[in-house]
Structures are given as structure tokens and as C-alpha cells.
Design an enzyme around this catalytic site. Structure first.
Site, short mmCIF file in Angstrom:
data_model
loop_
_atom_site.label_atom_id
_atom_site.label_comp_id
_atom_site.label_asym_id
_atom_site.label_seq_id
_atom_site.Cartn_x
_atom_site.Cartn_y
_atom_site.Cartn_z
N ASP A 128 68.87 79.90 5.69
CA ASP A 128 69.85 79.69 5.09
C ASP A 128 69.61 79.16 3.67
O ASP A 128 68.60 78.66 3.32
CB ASP A 128 70.72 78.53 6.00
CG ASP A 128 71.30 78.83 7.08
OD1 ASP A 128 71.51 80.31 7.17
OD2 ASP A 128 71.23 78.33 8.05
N ASP A 147 76.21 85.12 7.22
CA ASP A 147 77.23 84.14 7.68
C ASP A 147 78.35 84.55 7.09
O ASP A 147 79.56 84.35 7.58
CB ASP A 147 76.71 82.66 7.59
CG ASP A 147 75.60 82.48 8.50
OD1 ASP A 147 75.23 83.21 9.52
OD2 ASP A 147 74.61 81.43 7.80
#
EC number: 3.4.23.36
Length: 173
Positions: A128, A147
Site C-alpha cells: 500500500d 484497492d
């Protein structure tokens, strides 16, 4: 020789898989870039008090769900992603010519699922790098391009459920 309409109906909206591949490529390229440009949890402020680049690893699911488990969750989430991806491909194949909105939504979710699946299987965690925050008081969990694609696709799927019925469709009370 099969006609163009027969070929189109045979393959449904699988032609939208190019969008899934594009999401996968952008996701993996951006993760590679940030993993090689930042150290863990280093922040590069883009918009002060609101948006930063950072590097974080997530061994869990959304919002780090089950991230502190012993490792079994890696394979559970990988299995779920594989099953969901298979369902999405079959769903794309069964779509009609007039279901472009739904095809785009499914392709976005599929591309994002595959991007995070690759990380989970190859690395044991998802990379991330996007951090949305408000000052130093509130931080949304870090996330990535995959995402984002999954979220946009899911919102499109939800909106599709509320579209008005097409002529000829049965309305159930």
C-alpha cells in the site's frame, strides 16, 4: 464462418478484460515504484494535512482485517480472490451487448483483485502507498491503485442495481 453477432454473444463482454489488464499493470508498476522509492512508513506529503505517499505492507484484508494473524489468512484471502476472479470472468462472459456499465465495473474489480492477489501470493503481503489523512489526527488506512479500482467498480455495481428497469424486464413487487 460465424457472424460477428454470434462471436459477440459467445464471448459476452470478455473484450473488457483489457481494462482488467490495464488496472493490473498500473497497480503493479505503481507498487514497484513506491516500494523502491520509499522506506517503510516514510511519508512524502503531497497535499499538507490531507494526502501523502507512504509505504506500508498489509498482510490482512481490507483495513488490515486479520493482519495480526499467524499467516493462514494469506492463503484464505488468496483463495477468495481466485474464486471471485473466476466468478467475475464468467459474469463478464454472460453479459449482453447493452451491459457496458456493468462490464466496466466487473473489469475494474477483477483487475484490482488480481493486483492484490499477485502481491499476496508472491510477497505474502499487499503493498500500500496512498495515505489519506486529516492533519495528524485521523488517518484512513493506507491503500493502493488496486484497492481504488475495486472500490470504483463496487460503487458502479451498486449504482447498477438502482438503474431503472429496461423495457421488457419483469418488475417484481
Amino acid at each position: 464462418m460465424p457472424s460477428a453477432s454470434n462471436v459477440a454473444s459467445r464471448f459476452g463482454r470478455l473484450s473488457w478484460l483489457w481494462l482488467s489488464v490495464l488496472v493490473l499493470v498500473i497497480d503493479q508498476a505503481s507498487k514497484y515504484y513506491f516500494e523502491n522509492s520509499l522506506t517503510m512508513y516514510q511519508q512524502i506529503v503531497v497535499i499538507p494535512d490531507y494526502f501523502s505517499w507512504t509505504l506500508a505492507y498489509n498482510t490482512g484484508a481490507a483495513f488490515s482485517f486479520l493482519a495480526d494473524s499467524s499467516g493462514w489468512q494469506r492463503w484464505l484471502f488468496a483463495l477468495i480472490a481466485i474464486v471471485v476472479s473466476g466468478v467475475l470472468v464468467v459474469w463478464l462472459k454472460r453479459l449482453g451487448r447493452d451491459e457496458t456499465w456493468l462490464a466496466v465495473a466487473l473489469a475494474l474489480v477483477l483487475g484490482g483483485a488480481l493486483g492484490n492477489l499477485y502481491d499476496r501470493i508472491a510477497l505474502g503481503h499487499v503493498i500500500d502507498f496512498i495515505l489519506v489523512h486529516w492533519q495528524n489526527r485521523w488517518h484512513f488506512p493506507a491503500f493502493n491503485f488496486a484497492d481504488s479500482a475495486i472500490t470504483v467498480g463496487a460503487v458502479m455495481l451498486a449504482l447498477d442495481m438502482f438503474k431503472s428497469k429496461k423495457p421488457g424486464e419483469a418488475v417484481h413487487d
